[in-house]
Design an enzyme around this catalytic site. Structure first.
Site, PDB file in Angstrom:
ATOM      1  N   ASP A  96       7.246  51.808  31.608  1.00  0.00           N
ATOM      2  CA  ASP A  96       8.436  51.758  32.471  1.00  0.00           C
ATOM      3  C   ASP A  96       8.063  52.204  33.881  1.00  0.00           C
ATOM      4  O   ASP A  96       7.063  52.906  34.094  1.00  0.00           O
ATOM      5  CB  ASP A  96       9.566  52.613  31.891  1.00  0.00           C
ATOM      6  CG  ASP A  96       9.256  54.103  31.870  1.00  0.00           C
ATOM      7  OD1 ASP A  96       8.091  54.471  31.591  1.00  0.00           O
ATOM      8  OD2 ASP A  96      10.178  54.907  32.120  1.00  0.00           O
ATOM      9  N   GLU A 158       9.268  57.194  30.233  1.00  0.00           N
ATOM     10  CA  GLU A 158       8.680  58.342  30.917  1.00  0.00           C
ATOM     11  C   GLU A 158       9.415  58.645  32.218  1.00  0.00           C
ATOM     12  O   GLU A 158       9.635  59.814  32.561  1.00  0.00           O
ATOM     13  CB  GLU A 158       7.192  58.080  31.199  1.00  0.00           C
ATOM     14  CG  GLU A 158       6.408  59.322  31.620  1.00  0.00           C
ATOM     15  CD  GLU A 158       6.465  59.604  33.117  1.00  0.00           C
ATOM     16  OE1 GLU A 158       6.124  60.733  33.518  1.00  0.00           O
ATOM     17  OE2 GLU A 158       6.857  58.691  33.877  1.00  0.00           O
TER      18      GLU A 158
END
Length: 456
Positions: A96, A158
């Site tokens: 991400d 994250e």
């Protein structure tokens, strides 16, 4: 000993590097912004793309949903077992990326990879597409000659704080058990000088409420004998520091750079990078590195008070502020939180009421500088980059790393990464050094090769 010569692996990395660059270009175009929905279809596509690329280099990778959060993120897990008796290495990165609030601040389209000189620009090019590229490129270079067992975890949330990370590990411990854990989510001293990240500060937060009156009163009638709550709050905050600007709260400990300081931070560079106003003198004593990496620091990150617009002549009865305390890597943040809370209450100026509400804690982390895996990593970096590494700490916190160490206490943790001071991770014009990425890939391939024989 290693199984391949550095020259052989250097050639293999070079031969596959065009494919690595193409992979990274495609990854940038996927727009895997987790803040737009960690469970979204765009995140599933990103995870599937990464899983497919890992399968291309021999990893039995699959996409799974995380557990432990209200909405599950798309994660990539996988393994490649070459010998049940060989050491096992867990490779971590995240797929991400940060959002792009204003694309107009970019010189290029943030989700179209653009190469200018030695740098590739695009959101996620460095953080953490570069980490994925390091793992992909190293496994591609080693091919069928891989000498360690590999487990892979590519996280999908994250940038959202990893709320499901630890519950997911606890639910699937067999996916993470390893002798060495390589977290490729940090960076180097520069594009040409490699680094291991030696430490991360912990973090704890408290809310502080300062009360002097039970209702507002006229400043002309009562001012002089009664100080307003904002002024009293300022006194409370100032009491944390000594005359040199060092945090001086008993029980909040300090620490020097882990493994020794090889090179201090350049003050001019720090001032430029941070946009420090002329005339400001850096607070604290000791090396800049210790002040920014391993010594504690307190920041008022929020303050509730009456705004200037619409203000009038009353003494504020109450004010509230939030302190974020970065703790030394080895200190228990809960211990530091208690020490800070006790100090603030004890230093209530003029007998006003100071109340402290404890908030969340996150542990710091310190590398084992004497571990064999650390030595192997430094040797691999030295060979790949052609220069001695300059290790560095980080002033920020990555809470899942100490949690990994807690859950797998016998594993040696190495924090590497593709970034450098020009990468602008989380900012406009994020980029990665192309030559630096190639050297990072070679360094990881050399490391995996060395671990095949040294961690037994």
């Amino acid at each position: 000993m290693s199984y391949h010569s550095p020259e052989e692996l250097r050639t293999r990395v070079a031969e596959g590097f065009t494919d690595v660059i193409a992979m990274l270009e495609r990854k940038i175009a996927l727009r895997s912004v987790s803040s737009e929905g960690i469970d979204g279809e765009h995140m599933r596509r990103s995870a599937q793309f990464v899983a497919d690329r890992l399968r291309d280099v021999g990893v039995e990778a699959r996409v799974v949903r995380s557990t432990g959060a209200s909405v599950g993120a798309w994660e990539v897990v996988g393994s490649r077992i070459v010998d049940p008796h060989a050491p096992t290495v867990l490779l971590y990165a995240h797929h991400d990326v940060q959002p792009v609030p204003d694309a107009g601040e970019w010189d290029t389209d943030p989700f179209v990879a653009a190469i200018h000189g030695d740098r590739m620009y695009g959101r996620g090019s460095a953080d953490d597409g570069g980490g994925i590229a390091m793992h992909y490129g190293a496994l591609r270079a080693l091919g069928s000659d891989l000498g360690v067992n590999v487990r892979v975890f590519i996280e999908g949330e994250e940038e959202m704080g990893s709320p499901s990370f630890i519950p997911f590990i606890e639910a699937h411990p067999q996916e993470f058990e390893a002798d060495v854990i390589v977290v490729a989510d940090s960076g180097n001293w520069s594009a040409g000088i490699p680094s291991l990240t030696t430490s991360l500060r912990g973090n704890t937060c408290v809310d502080v409420t300062v009360t002097v009156l039970d209702h507002p009163v006229h400043s002309g009638q009562f001012g002089g004998a009664i100080l307003d709550a904002v002024t009293l709050s300022s006194m409370v905050i100032a009491s944390m520091y000594d005359e040199n600007g060092d945090l001086a709260v008993p029980g909040v400990t300090s620490q020097e750079p882990v493994g020794g300081l090889q090179r201090d931070l350049d003050e001019g560079t720090v001032r430029t990078d941070a946009g420090v106003v002329p005339g400001y003198r850096m607070a604290g004593t000791g090396s800049l590195a210790s002040r920014m990496w391993t010594k504690p620091s307190a920041t008022v990150i929020g303050f509730d008070a009456h705004p200037v617009e619409g203000s009038f002549n009353v003494i504020a009865p109450q004010a509230r502020f939030r302190i974020s305390l970065r703790t030394a890597p080895d200190q228990d943040p809960a211990e530091a939180q208690r020490a800070l809370s006790d100090f603030l209450v004890a230093h209530a100026p003029w007998g006003c009421r100071v109340e402290v509400t404890p908030l969340e804690n996150g542990r710091g982390w310190a590398m084992d500088p004497d571990a064999r895996a650390t030595e192997d990593a430094l040797d691999s970096m030295r060979t790949a980059f052609g220069t001695d590494p300059v290790n560095k700490g980080e002033g920020g916190s990555i809470p899942f790393i100490p949690e990994l160490q807690r859950l797998f206490p016998n594993a040696q943790v190495l924090v590497t990464g593709p970034e450098d001071p020009q990468s602008n991770a989380h900012s406009p014009n994020e980029s990665i050094s192309i030559s630096g990425l190639r050297k990072n890939i070679l360094a990881e391939a050399l490391l995996l090769d060395a671990l095949a024989s040294s961690v037994r």
